[in-house]
Design a protein around this motif. Sequence first.
Motif, PDB file in Angstrom:
ATOM      1  N   ALA A 189       0.824  -1.211   0.000  1.00  0.00           N
ATOM      2  CA  ALA A 189       0.000   0.000   0.000  1.00  0.00           C
ATOM      3  C   ALA A 189       0.858   1.260   0.000  1.00  0.00           C
ATOM      4  N   VAL A 190       1.931   1.284   0.786  1.00  0.00           N
ATOM      5  CA  VAL A 190       2.795   2.467   0.823  1.00  0.00           C
ATOM      6  C   VAL A 190       3.503   2.657  -0.516  1.00  0.00           C
ATOM      7  N   LEU A 191       3.959   1.568  -1.126  1.00  0.00           N
ATOM      8  CA  LEU A 191       4.547   1.680  -2.467  1.00  0.00           C
ATOM      9  C   LEU A 191       3.516   2.221  -3.456  1.00  0.00           C
ATOM     10  N   SER A 192       2.289   1.751  -3.360  1.00  0.00           N
ATOM     11  CA  SER A 192       1.229   2.235  -4.251  1.00  0.00           C
ATOM     12  C   SER A 192       1.005   3.728  -4.052  1.00  0.00           C
ATOM     13  N   ALA A 193       0.995   4.160  -2.798  1.00  0.00           N
ATOM     14  CA  ALA A 193       0.823   5.585  -2.508  1.00  0.00           C
ATOM     15  C   ALA A 193       1.972   6.399  -3.092  1.00  0.00           C
ATOM     16  N   THR A 194       3.182   5.871  -2.980  1.00  0.00           N
ATOM     17  CA  THR A 194       4.354   6.584  -3.497  1.00  0.00           C
ATOM     18  C   THR A 194       4.288   6.715  -5.013  1.00  0.00           C
ATOM     19  N   TYR A 195       3.966   5.620  -5.695  1.00  0.00           N
ATOM     20  CA  TYR A 195       3.852   5.665  -7.157  1.00  0.00           C
ATOM     21  C   TYR A 195       2.740   6.613  -7.587  1.00  0.00           C
ATOM     22  N   ALA A 196       1.608   6.545  -6.902  1.00  0.00           N
ATOM     23  CA  ALA A 196       0.474   7.395  -7.274  1.00  0.00           C
ATOM     24  C   ALA A 196       0.797   8.865  -7.049  1.00  0.00           C
ATOM     25  N   GLY A 197       1.446   9.183  -5.947  1.00  0.00           N
ATOM     26  CA  GLY A 197       1.757  10.575  -5.651  1.00  0.00           C
ATOM     27  C   GLY A 197       2.824  11.149  -6.556  1.00  0.00           C
ATOM     28  N   ALA A 198       3.820  10.327  -6.895  1.00  0.00           N
ATOM     29  CA  ALA A 198       4.930  10.815  -7.717  1.00  0.00           C
ATOM     30  C   ALA A 198       4.571  10.874  -9.193  1.00  0.00           C
ATOM     31  N   GLY A 199       3.449  10.267  -9.570  1.00  0.00           N
ATOM     32  CA  GLY A 199       3.087  10.245 -10.988  1.00  0.00           C
ATOM     33  C   GLY A 199       4.128   9.530 -11.803  1.00  0.00           C
ATOM     34  N   ALA A 200       4.509   8.327 -11.352  1.00  0.00           N
ATOM     35  CA  ALA A 200       5.594   7.583 -11.987  1.00  0.00           C
ATOM     36  C   ALA A 200       5.278   7.279 -13.441  1.00  0.00           C
ATOM     37  N   GLU A 201       6.350   7.227 -14.255  1.00  0.00           N
ATOM     38  CA  GLU A 201       6.207   6.862 -15.657  1.00  0.00           C
ATOM     39  C   GLU A 201       5.707   5.423 -15.760  1.00  0.00           C
ATOM     40  N   PRO A 202       5.103   5.065 -16.904  1.00  0.00           N
ATOM     41  CA  PRO A 202       4.639   3.679 -17.067  1.00  0.00           C
ATOM     42  C   PRO A 202       5.768   2.691 -16.808  1.00  0.00           C
ATOM     43  N   GLY A 203       5.446   1.631 -16.113  1.00  0.00           N
ATOM     44  CA  GLY A 203       6.426   0.621 -15.737  1.00  0.00           C
ATOM     45  C   GLY A 203       5.861  -0.184 -14.595  1.00  0.00           C
ATOM     46  N   PRO A 204       6.696  -0.571 -13.630  1.00  0.00           N
ATOM     47  CA  PRO A 204       6.167  -1.277 -12.463  1.00  0.00           C
ATOM     48  C   PRO A 204       5.096  -0.432 -11.785  1.00  0.00           C
ATOM     49  N   GLU A 205       3.941  -1.007 -11.551  1.00  0.00           N
ATOM     50  CA  GLU A 205       2.823  -0.191 -11.076  1.00  0.00           C
ATOM     51  C   GLU A 205       1.993  -0.948 -10.041  1.00  0.00           C
ATOM     52  N   PRO A 206       2.259  -0.710  -8.740  1.00  0.00           N
ATOM     53  CA  PRO A 206       1.382  -1.276  -7.712  1.00  0.00           C
ATOM     54  C   PRO A 206       0.202  -0.342  -7.464  1.00  0.00           C
ATOM     55  N   ARG A 207      -0.947  -0.907  -7.161  1.00  0.00           N
ATOM     56  CA  ARG A 207      -2.134  -0.112  -6.855  1.00  0.00           C
ATOM     57  C   ARG A 207      -2.987  -0.827  -5.813  1.00  0.00           C
ATOM     58  N   ILE A 208      -3.710  -0.019  -5.027  1.00  0.00           N
ATOM     59  CA  ILE A 208      -4.651  -0.542  -4.042  1.00  0.00           C
ATOM     60  C   ILE A 208      -6.067  -0.234  -4.508  1.00  0.00           C
ATOM     61  N   PHE A 209      -6.918  -1.236  -4.460  1.00  0.00           N
ATOM     62  CA  PHE A 209      -8.339  -1.095  -4.735  1.00  0.00           C
ATOM     63  C   PHE A 209      -9.101  -1.630  -3.524  1.00  0.00           C
ATOM     64  N   PRO A 210     -10.370  -1.293  -3.391  1.00  0.00           N
ATOM     65  CA  PRO A 210     -11.112  -1.790  -2.221  1.00  0.00           C
ATOM     66  C   PRO A 210     -11.047  -3.313  -2.115  1.00  0.00           C
ATOM     67  N   GLY A 211     -10.391  -3.798  -1.093  1.00  0.00           N
ATOM     68  CA  GLY A 211     -10.349  -5.228  -0.835  1.00  0.00           C
ATOM     69  C   GLY A 211      -9.197  -5.979  -1.466  1.00  0.00           C
ATOM     70  N   TYR A 212      -8.422  -5.320  -2.330  1.00  0.00           N
ATOM     71  CA  TYR A 212      -7.304  -6.059  -2.924  1.00  0.00           C
ATOM     72  C   TYR A 212      -6.200  -5.119  -3.402  1.00  0.00           C
ATOM     73  N   ALA A 213      -5.005  -5.702  -3.517  1.00  0.00           N
ATOM     74  CA  ALA A 213      -3.831  -4.999  -4.039  1.00  0.00           C
ATOM     75  C   ALA A 213      -3.468  -5.611  -5.385  1.00  0.00           C
ATOM     76  N   TRP A 214      -3.019  -4.760  -6.305  1.00  0.00           N
ATOM     77  CA  TRP A 214      -2.760  -5.184  -7.688  1.00  0.00           C
ATOM     78  C   TRP A 214      -1.370  -4.721  -8.091  1.00  0.00           C
TER      79      TRP A 214
END
Length: 504
Positions: A318-343
Amino acid sequence: MDAARAVSLVVDWIRSHGLDYPTEGLEADRFDVGWSVYAPVDIDETDPMAFLELPVGRSVFLIGDCGRVQEFSSSVPPQQALDRFIADELALGCLGGGSDESRLLAEFELQFERIPSGAPRAVNELSVVHAPSDSASVAAEASRLIDPIVQQLAQLGPSGWERFSAEFAYTVSAEIGDLRFWVRGRSGLVSGLVPVPESIGELVRRQRRVAAQMPAGPWWRLLLSVTNRGETTVNYDYGDEPFPDGHLMLPEHYRDDLASYPRAHVPVWLAGYVAGPAAQGRDPHQAATAAAADAAAGRAAAATDEIPSLPEVWARWAVLSATYAGAGAEPGPEPRIFPGYAWYENGHRDGSVLFLLPGERAVLSGGSWNSELLDAAYNGAGQLPDLYAGAPAWVTDGVLNTRNRNGLLTFCFWWANGRWYRGATDTDDELDACLPDVWTLDESIRAMTELTGPRTARACRTLLTAATDRQATADQVAALFTDQPGADVDTAVNQLDLAGLLAR
């Protein structure tokens, strides 16, 4: 052998084979082990339709220093033709290390060339010609059949076209053809699609049937790129990479083609797609039946400590997902959190999903698109990895990575009673490429600072520790982006909120 001699031998070869090919004005270009002999073609560059008069597949003759002549269509990429010619030279002993017979022939020709020009000769000249191998003949015929396809496609374009691309995805039971022309307009090059008539479709079918006789078998996609100067690029797509969505057919069409043209090796992604849900599907009924059978037979899941605990994995993800989302990372490795699951997807077709379930349960699953485990199963004598042995009935399709619908799931772990479990096959080695950097606290911090800068390492550690205790704050998230005034802090905070890791 000099250029004049190379041209002379090729002229004799053309005449002896009765080819409709010029024998005057031929040119010769030197390469490492011989000469490339061809008839130059002049076109009117001011006439955009002059290409229609250009013999797209006009032959080029490669002649080795030992005198062997081999004909290639100009539709074959030059480097491909050269590589094939040199391979044949080696196989026939025409290059260094060949048989005594081949070396004797080469030496005989050399002595023949040294006879003084005024001396009488029993023969006027010597040609050492070997017929190409069967596979080379088939490849040459397949290349030759490209020519009428290109010629007829060219006539479908608008006046003044500069280039076109034609992409054909064929099986024995379904066909897709896309033809696009580019024309220069006032604002630059513009393009448009043109329908492919059935008459050309039949030419493509015929070409594929011939190509099917090559060692690689029939192509899945034929890709042509042609300019109005007659420059033609031909590529056969054998599925080394997954097909684009517009060219991906229903699985049954690939099954039909594999039945007609059995192959020694099918790309893992395609083999899984053809296998479909039957290979790894686990609907609730199947799950309940399998769980009952496992219990009756005494088959238990294997406990493993290779993965950090669920609270640690969830917080770091979740923290990695927050970091990627906040930094607006370029396309590549992309973790994300959705309700009930991590992707997570790593940008190279590997990925995973982690579902949380009530009662402190979870399911972690995913896969690698070219997994050696799956390759051994689909193309060798191996079996598909046993991912579900001992799995509880709640491990179903609904909480599994969707790769299981295409036979590409390479691992499945479930969390219960404070531990991770897996099936009978040890798939720990499949995890590295498919998960974000959640293995250790330091690894997660390194991944974060690559986006936020090394000065934020302490802030990263503080946020990770607080998130693991479900006590993270918006201020701690904002502290990650002190050097990035344009960061999307709100989206980053939302990721932790969805994960349930913010202090309340």
